[in-house]
Design a protein around this motif. Structure first.
Motif, PDB file in Angstrom:
ATOM      1  N   ALA A 114     -39.610 -16.118 -13.436  1.00  0.00           N
ATOM      2  CA  ALA A 114     -38.705 -15.870 -14.561  1.00  0.00           C
ATOM      3  C   ALA A 114     -38.202 -14.424 -14.552  1.00  0.00           C
ATOM      4  O   ALA A 114     -37.020 -14.166 -14.810  1.00  0.00           O
ATOM      5  N   VAL A 115     -39.098 -13.493 -14.225  1.00  0.00           N
ATOM      6  CA  VAL A 115     -38.690 -12.084 -14.159  1.00  0.00           C
ATOM      7  C   VAL A 115     -37.653 -11.884 -13.062  1.00  0.00           C
ATOM      8  O   VAL A 115     -36.651 -11.186 -13.251  1.00  0.00           O
ATOM      9  N   GLY A 116     -37.893 -12.508 -11.900  1.00  0.00           N
ATOM     10  CA  GLY A 116     -36.929 -12.391 -10.806  1.00  0.00           C
ATOM     11  C   GLY A 116     -35.569 -12.958 -11.182  1.00  0.00           C
ATOM     12  O   GLY A 116     -34.528 -12.345 -10.902  1.00  0.00           O
ATOM     13  N   MET A 117     -35.560 -14.135 -11.829  1.00  0.00           N
ATOM     14  CA  MET A 117     -34.294 -14.745 -12.240  1.00  0.00           C
ATOM     15  C   MET A 117     -33.610 -13.921 -13.321  1.00  0.00           C
ATOM     16  O   MET A 117     -32.389 -13.730 -13.295  1.00  0.00           O
ATOM     17  N   LEU A 118     -34.411 -13.406 -14.281  1.00  0.00           N
ATOM     18  CA  LEU A 118     -33.836 -12.640 -15.387  1.00  0.00           C
ATOM     19  C   LEU A 118     -33.216 -11.330 -14.899  1.00  0.00           C
ATOM     20  O   LEU A 118     -32.071 -11.012 -15.240  1.00  0.00           O
ATOM     21  N   THR A 119     -33.958 -10.586 -14.087  1.00  0.00           N
ATOM     22  CA  THR A 119     -33.428  -9.305 -13.599  1.00  0.00           C
ATOM     23  C   THR A 119     -32.266  -9.519 -12.642  1.00  0.00           C
ATOM     24  O   THR A 119     -31.297  -8.750 -12.644  1.00  0.00           O
ATOM     25  N   GLY A 120     -32.343 -10.588 -11.823  1.00  0.00           N
ATOM     26  CA  GLY A 120     -31.222 -10.891 -10.937  1.00  0.00           C
ATOM     27  C   GLY A 120     -29.965 -11.253 -11.717  1.00  0.00           C
ATOM     28  O   GLY A 120     -28.862 -10.799 -11.399  1.00  0.00           O
ATOM     29  N   GLY A 121     -30.147 -12.070 -12.761  1.00  0.00           N
ATOM     30  CA  GLY A 121     -29.000 -12.427 -13.598  1.00  0.00           C
ATOM     31  C   GLY A 121     -28.445 -11.234 -14.349  1.00  0.00           C
ATOM     32  O   GLY A 121     -27.222 -11.075 -14.480  1.00  0.00           O
ATOM     33  N   LEU A 122     -29.348 -10.371 -14.846  1.00  0.00           N
ATOM     34  CA  LEU A 122     -28.895  -9.168 -15.548  1.00  0.00           C
ATOM     35  C   LEU A 122     -28.100  -8.260 -14.622  1.00  0.00           C
ATOM     36  O   LEU A 122     -27.062  -7.714 -15.019  1.00  0.00           O
ATOM     37  N   ASN A 123     -28.571  -8.132 -13.384  1.00  0.00           N
ATOM     38  CA  ASN A 123     -27.857  -7.295 -12.410  1.00  0.00           C
ATOM     39  C   ASN A 123     -26.461  -7.846 -12.124  1.00  0.00           C
ATOM     40  O   ASN A 123     -25.485  -7.091 -12.029  1.00  0.00           O
ATOM     41  N   THR A 129     -32.181  -2.460 -14.080  1.00  0.00           N
ATOM     42  CA  THR A 129     -32.859  -3.705 -13.694  1.00  0.00           C
ATOM     43  C   THR A 129     -34.229  -3.431 -13.070  1.00  0.00           C
ATOM     44  O   THR A 129     -35.178  -4.181 -13.309  1.00  0.00           O
ATOM     45  N   SER A 130     -34.357  -2.359 -12.298  1.00  0.00           N
ATOM     46  CA  SER A 130     -35.671  -2.012 -11.726  1.00  0.00           C
ATOM     47  C   SER A 130     -36.656  -1.658 -12.833  1.00  0.00           C
ATOM     48  O   SER A 130     -37.820  -2.084 -12.813  1.00  0.00           O
ATOM     49  N   LEU A 131     -36.198  -0.892 -13.811  1.00  0.00           N
ATOM     50  CA  LEU A 131     -37.063  -0.497 -14.916  1.00  0.00           C
ATOM     51  C   LEU A 131     -37.515  -1.711 -15.721  1.00  0.00           C
ATOM     52  O   LEU A 131     -38.704  -1.866 -16.038  1.00  0.00           O
ATOM     53  N   ILE A 132     -36.574  -2.611 -16.041  1.00  0.00           N
ATOM     54  CA  ILE A 132     -36.912  -3.814 -16.803  1.00  0.00           C
ATOM     55  C   ILE A 132     -37.831  -4.731 -15.992  1.00  0.00           C
ATOM     56  O   ILE A 132     -38.780  -5.325 -16.526  1.00  0.00           O
ATOM     57  N   LYS A 133     -37.576  -4.828 -14.695  1.00  0.00           N
ATOM     58  CA  LYS A 133     -38.378  -5.701 -13.836  1.00  0.00           C
ATOM     59  C   LYS A 133     -39.845  -5.309 -13.861  1.00  0.00           C
ATOM     60  O   LYS A 133     -40.731  -6.141 -14.090  1.00  0.00           O
ATOM     61  N   LEU A 161     -43.004  -7.389 -15.425  1.00  0.00           N
ATOM     62  CA  LEU A 161     -44.122  -7.792 -14.551  1.00  0.00           C
ATOM     63  C   LEU A 161     -45.458  -7.328 -15.139  1.00  0.00           C
ATOM     64  O   LEU A 161     -46.459  -8.054 -15.068  1.00  0.00           O
ATOM     65  N   ALA A 162     -45.474  -6.126 -15.697  1.00  0.00           N
ATOM     66  CA  ALA A 162     -46.703  -5.649 -16.338  1.00  0.00           C
ATOM     67  C   ALA A 162     -47.060  -6.527 -17.534  1.00  0.00           C
ATOM     68  O   ALA A 162     -48.240  -6.860 -17.751  1.00  0.00           O
ATOM     69  N   PHE A 163     -46.056  -6.947 -18.310  1.00  0.00           N
ATOM     70  CA  PHE A 163     -46.297  -7.830 -19.451  1.00  0.00           C
ATOM     71  C   PHE A 163     -46.853  -9.180 -18.994  1.00  0.00           C
ATOM     72  O   PHE A 163     -47.794  -9.722 -19.600  1.00  0.00           O
ATOM     73  N   VAL A 164     -46.292  -9.740 -17.923  1.00  0.00           N
ATOM     74  CA  VAL A 164     -46.772 -11.023 -17.384  1.00  0.00           C
ATOM     75  C   VAL A 164     -48.214 -10.891 -16.915  1.00  0.00           C
ATOM     76  O   VAL A 164     -49.054 -11.781 -17.138  1.00  0.00           O
ATOM     77  N   LEU A 165     -48.538  -9.795 -16.254  1.00  0.00           N
ATOM     78  CA  LEU A 165     -49.904  -9.580 -15.764  1.00  0.00           C
ATOM     79  C   LEU A 165     -50.891  -9.498 -16.924  1.00  0.00           C
ATOM     80  O   LEU A 165     -51.979 -10.102 -16.872  1.00  0.00           O
ATOM     81  N   ILE A 166     -50.536  -8.798 -17.990  1.00  0.00           N
ATOM     82  CA  ILE A 166     -51.417  -8.709 -19.162  1.00  0.00           C
ATOM     83  C   ILE A 166     -51.579 -10.079 -19.819  1.00  0.00           C
ATOM     84  O   ILE A 166     -52.687 -10.464 -20.233  1.00  0.00           O
ATOM     85  N   ALA A 167     -50.481 -10.837 -19.902  1.00  0.00           N
ATOM     86  CA  ALA A 167     -50.557 -12.181 -20.499  1.00  0.00           C
ATOM     87  C   ALA A 167     -51.467 -13.093 -19.679  1.00  0.00           C
ATOM     88  O   ALA A 167     -52.242 -13.877 -20.243  1.00  0.00           O
ATOM     89  N   ALA A 168     -51.388 -12.995 -18.356  1.00  0.00           N
ATOM     90  CA  ALA A 168     -52.233 -13.826 -17.501  1.00  0.00           C
ATOM     91  C   ALA A 168     -53.701 -13.444 -17.650  1.00  0.00           C
ATOM     92  O   ALA A 168     -54.585 -14.313 -17.688  1.00  0.00           O
ATOM     93  N   MET A 169     -53.977 -12.176 -17.769  1.00  0.00           N
ATOM     94  CA  MET A 169     -55.360 -11.733 -17.917  1.00  0.00           C
ATOM     95  C   MET A 169     -55.928 -12.148 -19.266  1.00  0.00           C
ATOM     96  O   MET A 169     -57.129 -12.452 -19.386  1.00  0.00           O
TER      97      MET A 169
END
Length: 291
Positions: free
Chosen positions: A45-54, A71-75, A79-87
């Motif tokens: 989802a992050v890849g699709m979102l940042t790619g679409g935003l770009n 887009t790099s900053l948002i990406k 990703l950090a948010f996804v990692l925290i959610a998974a943990m």
């Protein structure tokens, strides 16, 4: 026999533990599966979102240096948010994790002061818009066409197609020369002619060459004048104004035309010379000096 009984007892204990903790195992299995699924879906989802935003930013003709940086900053933030959610799905206390990350971030920040300064410099470069993608700049002791501004570095491409990665802090702390910012540029030529040359005729020839080139702008007016009386030449300055994209082609063409026209009009272009004078001593005097 004893070994078989021991193995049987261990097997029975394992089966009993599994039966007694069946609910806990199922819960952990579901949580681990959910964490893995969160990572996979989150990264996609992050890849699709940042790619679409770009793509949206580029479609709106936002400068690529800004779009790539944003887009790099948002990406990385997502990703950090996804990692925290998974943990958090596997039972890791996110509050404690954030505190640990904050403490570790402080330590890492102290160790990586250079990287943080590069990040801050990148934000300032984007904010103040000293240059944009496609500009030819000279900064931090190097020069090239700006390809993109990343979080920590700026990518330059040289005319011979080499990639130069320059830390943002070095660019911000050094002089920045942007050759593409303005639409017009001035060509500065110094043409040396012999002292025996007719200066009035030389000026007329140089002026005629400049006026004959349609790429040279009429305003501002080209300056042709004697600039210096050198050691072996009289130096003329020729300073025409051109469109920025025509700078190099006009400069090369002018040098070639000036050389040909000066030769055709018998106006010499001197080159450095050295006169060496040899003095022969009398033989008798030479013997005395040797003695």
């Amino acid at each position: 026999m004893d070994t078989e009984l021991l193995n049987t007892d261990m097997l029975n204990e394992a089966q009993s533990w599994i039966l007694n903790n069946q609910g806990l195992l199922i819960e952990y299995s579901v949580n681990i599966a959910a964490a893995l699924l969160t990572l996979i879906i989150g990264f996609m989802a992050v890849g699709m979102l940042t790619g679409g935003l770009n793509k949206v930013l580029k479609a709106r003709k936002v400068d690529s240096t800004i779009s790539d940086f944003v887009t790099s900053l948002i990406k990385y933030g997502l990703l950090a948010f996804v990692l925290i959610a998974a943990m958090s799905r596997v039972g890791v206390q996110t509050a404690s994790f954030v505190a640990i990350v904050g403490a570790a971030g402080l330590a890492v920040g102290l160790a990586l002061q250079g990287s943080l300064s590069n990040f801050a410099a990148g934000v300032l470069l984007i904010g103040f818009r000293f240059f944009k993608a496609g500009d030819y700049v000279e900064a931090a002791g190097t020069a090239g066409t700006v390809h993109s501004v990343q979080i920590f570095t700026t990518i330059l491409l040289t005319p011979d197609n080499r990639m130069i990665v320059v830390p943002n802090a070095k660019i911000l702390n050094d002089n920045i020369i942007n050759y593409s910012r303005e639409k017009t540029r001035r060509i500065d030529l110094v043409i040396g002619v012999a002292y025996s040359a007719d200066l009035k005729k030389t000026k007329e020839v140089l002026t005629r060459i400049v006026n004959a080139d349609p790429r040279i702008l009429k305003e501002p007016e080209c300056r042709v004048a004697v600039n210096n009386l050198g050691a072996s030449s009289v130096d003329f300055i020729v300073r025409p104004w051109v469109q920025a994209e025509d700078f190099w082609t006009v400069r090369f063409d002018l040098l070639e035309k000036i050389k040909n026209e000066l030769d055709a009009n018998g106006i010499g272009i001197p080159f450095p010379q050295m006169d060496v004078h040899l003095h022969q001593k009398e033989p008798q005097r030479l013997k005395q000096e040797v003695a």
